[in-house]
Design an enzyme around this catalytic site. Structure first.
Site, PDB file in Angstrom:
ATOM      1  N   ASN A  22       0.828  -1.197   0.000  1.00  0.00           N
ATOM      2  CA  ASN A  22       0.000   0.000   0.000  1.00  0.00           C
ATOM      3  C   ASN A  22       0.862   1.247   0.000  1.00  0.00           C
ATOM      4  O   ASN A  22       2.051   1.209   0.368  1.00  0.00           O
ATOM      5  CB  ASN A  22      -0.914   0.020   1.230  1.00  0.00           C
ATOM      6  N   ALA A 132      -1.927  -5.293   9.630  1.00  0.00           N
ATOM      7  CA  ALA A 132      -1.164  -5.947   8.568  1.00  0.00           C
ATOM      8  C   ALA A 132      -1.683  -5.569   7.185  1.00  0.00           C
ATOM      9  O   ALA A 132      -0.906  -5.454   6.230  1.00  0.00           O
ATOM     10  CB  ALA A 132      -1.219  -7.472   8.742  1.00  0.00           C
ATOM     11  N   GLU A 133      -2.993  -5.365   7.067  1.00  0.00           N
ATOM     12  CA  GLU A 133      -3.585  -5.092   5.756  1.00  0.00           C
ATOM     13  C   GLU A 133      -3.378  -3.656   5.305  1.00  0.00           C
ATOM     14  O   GLU A 133      -3.006  -3.406   4.156  1.00  0.00           O
ATOM     15  CB  GLU A 133      -5.087  -5.405   5.796  1.00  0.00           C
ATOM     16  N   SER A 134      -3.657  -2.697   6.166  1.00  0.00           N
ATOM     17  CA  SER A 134      -3.683  -1.294   5.722  1.00  0.00           C
ATOM     18  C   SER A 134      -2.926  -0.336   6.633  1.00  0.00           C
ATOM     19  O   SER A 134      -2.839   0.854   6.306  1.00  0.00           O
ATOM     20  CB  SER A 134      -5.137  -0.816   5.622  1.00  0.00           C
ATOM     21  N   TYR A 219       2.832 -12.922   6.201  1.00  0.00           N
ATOM     22  CA  TYR A 219       1.601 -12.228   6.601  1.00  0.00           C
ATOM     23  C   TYR A 219       0.957 -12.928   7.796  1.00  0.00           C
ATOM     24  O   TYR A 219       0.580 -12.292   8.787  1.00  0.00           O
ATOM     25  CB  TYR A 219       0.663 -12.217   5.397  1.00  0.00           C
TER      26      TYR A 219
END
Length: 271
Positions: A22, A132-134, A219
């Site tokens: 990202n 972890a995602e964003s 992840y």
């Protein structure tokens, strides 16, 4: 005494490229302890904090800034005429989605707690997935098109009834619901559920377990490590006795420590 070391930078319109792919556009940044504070506008309150070790690099944002809409010029009328209201015909009015506000951590915490209660998942576990995602950026967009806090792919968002993945409430609710479905699908095996969330259920079915992707295994390990860190911070006694099992996400029959082995090298995930 706790010392905070802050270093301010004034590079306007930069991109912070995260390790998960990202990127976050910001006007300036400031390092405070172990986090980097990214200011999204020229105010002192519009910022988000990202763990510094999750930022891979900084780049100059070469995209032109969005043009601000200009108000139409006033219509001059004679003093003998009735006031005239000029309106744009409905057929040519631009369709725009109102920008979603940047939530503070307290407001986001309420969203996560509510979603966790409805879907019976420990809020700390949801927070670890969001981190972890964003990196808690509700406007994050990955290179593959995943959007929002829990990085919903457009197809997944559509299946879950989400029309705007940048709406924090809708994104967290749908992402938590999807995570619960995956936990149930894989008999509450956390590693498989997270692998499916990251690489897709078809990859888990293809490899009959966690796929051999370095990205996916890293992840999984990152989320479980972060979840365990939160639990140890809440209750240090959990780590007092050698061999004591890690805390399990409440209301789920999971064992986060089962996937904490170092990720093995392999190909990258396709998500």
């Amino acid at each position: 005494m706790f010392l905070v070391t802050a270093a301010a930078f004034a590079y306007p319109a930069d991109l912070a490229v995260l390790r998960n792919g990202n990127s976050i556009r910001h006007e300036r940044r400031q390092v405070v302890g172990a986090v980097t504070r990214l200011y999204l506008n020229d105010t002192a309150t519009g910022y988000i904090e990202i763990p510094t070790n999750e930022i891979e690099r900084f780049e100059v944002d070469t995209a032109p800034p969005a043009l601000k809409p200009q108000a139409p010029p006033p219509v001059r009328v004679s003093q003998f005429q009735q006031p005239v209201t000029v309106m744009t015909p409905p057929s040519v009015r631009p369709q725009a989605i109102a920008p979603q506000p940047v939530l503070d951590r307290a407001s986001l915490g309420k969203l996560v707690n509510g979603a966790g209660e409805r879907h019976q998942i420990d809020p700390d576990f949801i927070n670890s997935v969001i981190r972890a995602e964003s990196g808690f950026n509700s406007r994050a967009v990955s290179k593959k098109g995943a959007q929002g806090l829990m990085q919903l792919m457009p197809g997944t968002a559509s299946q879950l009834g989400v029309t705007n993945s940048f709406d924090p409430n809708a994104n967290v609710e749908a992402g938590t619901k999807y995570l619960r479905e995956l936990l149930e699908k894989y008999n509450f095996d956390v590693a498989k559920a997270l692998a499916a969330y990251n690489a897709g259920p078809h990859r888990v079915e293809q490899y009959r377990g966690v796929p051999p992707y370095y990205e996916t295994r890293a992840y999984i390990a990152r989320i479980i490590r972060d979840f365990n860190r939160q639990k140890l911070a809440e209750n240090p006694s959990l780590g007092a006795k050698p061999g004591k099992k890690s805390h399990k996400p409440s209301n789920t029959r999971t064992n986060p420590s089962a996937a904490t082995s170092p990720p093995q090298a392999g190909t990258r995930a396709s998500r």
